[in-house]
Design a protein around this motif. Structure first.
Motif, PDB file in Angstrom:
ATOM      1  N   ALA A   1       0.834  -1.205   0.000  1.00 44.19           N
ATOM      2  CA  ALA A   1       0.000   0.000   0.000  1.00 44.19           C
ATOM      3  C   ALA A   1       0.868   1.253   0.000  1.00 44.19           C
ATOM      4  CB  ALA A   1      -0.925  -0.014   1.213  1.00 44.19           C
TER       5      ALA A   1
ATOM      6  N   CYS B   1       2.199   2.990  -3.360  1.00 43.87           N
ATOM      7  CA  CYS B   1       1.323   3.750  -4.261  1.00 43.87           C
ATOM      8  C   CYS B   1       0.606   4.836  -3.470  1.00 43.87           C
ATOM      9  CB  CYS B   1       0.316   2.820  -4.931  1.00 43.87           C
ATOM     10  SG  CYS B   1      -0.774   3.640  -6.127  1.00 43.87           S
TER      11      CYS B   1
ATOM     12  N   SER C   1      -7.507  -1.345  -8.928  1.00 44.25           N
ATOM     13  CA  SER C   1      -6.565  -1.330  -7.799  1.00 44.25           C
ATOM     14  C   SER C   1      -6.735  -2.574  -6.935  1.00 44.25           C
ATOM     15  CB  SER C   1      -6.771  -0.084  -6.928  1.00 44.25           C
ATOM     16  OG  SER C   1      -6.339   1.072  -7.591  1.00 44.25           O
TER      17      SER C   1
ATOM     18  N   THR D   1      -4.421  -1.245  -0.758  1.00 45.53           N
ATOM     19  CA  THR D   1      -4.218   0.169  -1.034  1.00 45.53           C
ATOM     20  C   THR D   1      -4.925   0.998   0.027  1.00 45.53           C
ATOM     21  OG1 THR D   1      -6.115   0.025  -2.541  1.00 45.53           O
ATOM     22  CG2 THR D   1      -3.945   0.047  -3.551  1.00 45.53           C
TER      23      THR D   1
ATOM     24  N   VAL E   1      -6.354   6.023  -2.268  1.00 49.45           N
ATOM     25  CA  VAL E   1      -6.100   5.416  -3.582  1.00 49.45           C
ATOM     26  C   VAL E   1      -7.367   4.750  -4.098  1.00 49.45           C
ATOM     27  CG1 VAL E   1      -4.884   3.526  -4.749  1.00 49.45           C
ATOM     28  CG2 VAL E   1      -3.616   5.156  -3.334  1.00 49.45           C
ATOM     29  N   LYS E   2      -8.099   4.085  -3.232  1.00 51.23           N
ATOM     30  CA  LYS E   2      -9.363   3.470  -3.654  1.00 51.23           C
ATOM     31  C   LYS E   2     -10.325   4.519  -4.194  1.00 51.23           C
ATOM     32  CE  LYS E   2      -9.309  -0.593  -0.575  1.00 51.23           C
ATOM     33  NZ  LYS E   2      -7.995  -0.435   0.058  1.00 51.23           N
TER      34      LYS E   2
ATOM     35  N   THR F   1     -10.070   4.991  -7.832  1.00 47.20           N
ATOM     36  CA  THR F   1     -10.125   3.701  -8.524  1.00 47.20           C
ATOM     37  C   THR F   1     -11.508   3.434  -9.099  1.00 47.20           C
ATOM     38  OG1 THR F   1      -8.379   2.783  -7.118  1.00 47.20           O
ATOM     39  CG2 THR F   1      -9.915   1.205  -8.112  1.00 47.20           C
TER      40      THR F   1
ATOM     41  N   PRO G   1      -1.398  -1.704  -7.008  1.00 42.81           N
ATOM     42  CA  PRO G   1       0.012  -1.353  -7.147  1.00 42.81           C
ATOM     43  C   PRO G   1       0.950  -2.553  -7.316  1.00 42.81           C
ATOM     44  CG  PRO G   1      -0.565  -1.321  -4.837  1.00 42.81           C
ATOM     45  CD  PRO G   1      -1.820  -1.692  -5.583  1.00 42.81           C
TER      46      PRO G   1
END
Length: 330
Positions: free
Chosen positions: A105, A108, A127, A131, A135-136, A139, A165
């Motif tokens: 995690a 990224c 993704s 993560t 980041v989600k 996505t 990632p």
């Protein structure tokens, strides 16, 4: 220790009286506070034994969404607790140690992914569940190692996809789907250590043993494996074929459940490769997962802290790709 010192530390390590049965006390507090303990397969054996439910990332995500308990204690790593909070915003989600992160995690960051998306307009983002919530939120759909192929297959063949990632998992999915997804260059610090050379040594000692490997391992390791799959897939295969012997290339925590489910089966964990200079980790365990302890779980339940929160705006966007994953995984 003061509350502020606990906050700075990320967990409560208040000692208990000598002779205290921590497992019994955890179960008592769960009943008293309407709490449920979820544990990943990579946590310590004693934690898996005290948990209400153990599983891999997808199973834990589903359980987080289904449970009616008021408190969720997520024994795994930080992004898993975030996922629980995203799916159950009204519940109190506790992480026994806030320092239990994830090297994958961490590889990224949201700002980096946002920039990468801007540089590649028209690409969908797939993704891995490993993560952060941020980041989600950037996505289109989240995947696990167990459902990645199934979900990627739902996209049109000509769809332009960024997969991240984990480079090794993305490369494996490319190989089994015939895709050419653009891969983020991230990796798991445990699975990156496994090598074909170490597997070959074990095969010499145990020529009849089958090799089980997680798709976060490097390509040559996966090519040497008899079975490639998520922790749940590898476990289920061993349970279905208990008369065989197995060489296991994934985090060693899964061996606890494998041995419990197949007490008469022989399992041989693959050691990590040591560099030529003799420098390297001699273990095949995730340091972050092992930060979870019975004492930390007990104190987290007792004090209902440390809790994991997710910014409302981030959570509003992050829940969409998770829900899409859950829908497509049915």
């Amino acid at each position: 220790m003061t509350k502020q010192e606990w906050i700075n530390k990320g967990f409560i390590d208040e000692p208990v009286a000598e002779g205290t049965d921590l497992k019994a006390e955890i179960r008592r507090l769960c009943k008293e506070k309407d709490a449920i303990v979820l544990a990943h397969y990579y946590t310590r054996g004693e934690i898996q034994e005290v948990a209400d439910f153990i599983g891999d990332s997808l199973a834990l995500a589903r359980k987080a969404a289904e449970t009616e308990a008021k408190i969720i204690v997520m024994c795994g790593v930080h992004f898993m607790a975030e996922t629980c909070k995203i799916l159950s915003p009204e519940k109190l989600v506790l992480a026994p140690d806030l320092n239990a992160g994830c090297s994958l995690a961490d590889s990224c960051r949201a700002d980096d992914l946002r920039k990468f998306k801007e540089e590649h307009p028209g690409f969908k983002v797939v993704s891995y569940v490993n993560t952060t919530a941020a980041v989600k939120a950037l996505t289109d759909v989240v995947v696990t190692s167990g459902n990645a192929k199934k979900i990627v297959d739902t996209f049109p063949k000509d769809e332009k996809i960024i997969f991240g990632p984990d480079y090794n998992l993305g490369s494996y999915i490319n190989s089994v789907t015939g895709r050419d997804m653009l891969l983020w260059n991230g990796g798991c610090h445990v699975h990156e250590r496994f090598s074909v050379a170490e597997i070959a040594k074990l095969k010499q000692e145990h020529p009849e043993a089958l090799v089980l490997a997680h798709p976060e391992c490097k390509g040559p390791v996966l090519a040497a494996a008899d079975v490639v799959g998520s922790t749940a897939v590898l476990l289920n295969y061993a349970v279905a074929n208990p008369s065989k012997e197995y060489i296991v290339a994934t985090e060693a925590g899964i061996l606890h459940e494998m041995q419990r489910s197949c007490p008469d089966t022989k399992f041989y964990p693959v050691p990590p490769e040591i560099s030529e200079g003799g420098v390297g980790c001699s273990c095949n365990e995730c340091d972050y997962m092992k930060m979870n302890t019975l004492l930390k779980i007990y104190n987290a339940l007792k004090y209902e802290w440390p809790s994991v929160e997710v910014d409302e705006d981030v959570a509003r966007e992050a829940v969409k790709p998770i829900e899409r994953m859950l829908d497509l995984s049915k």
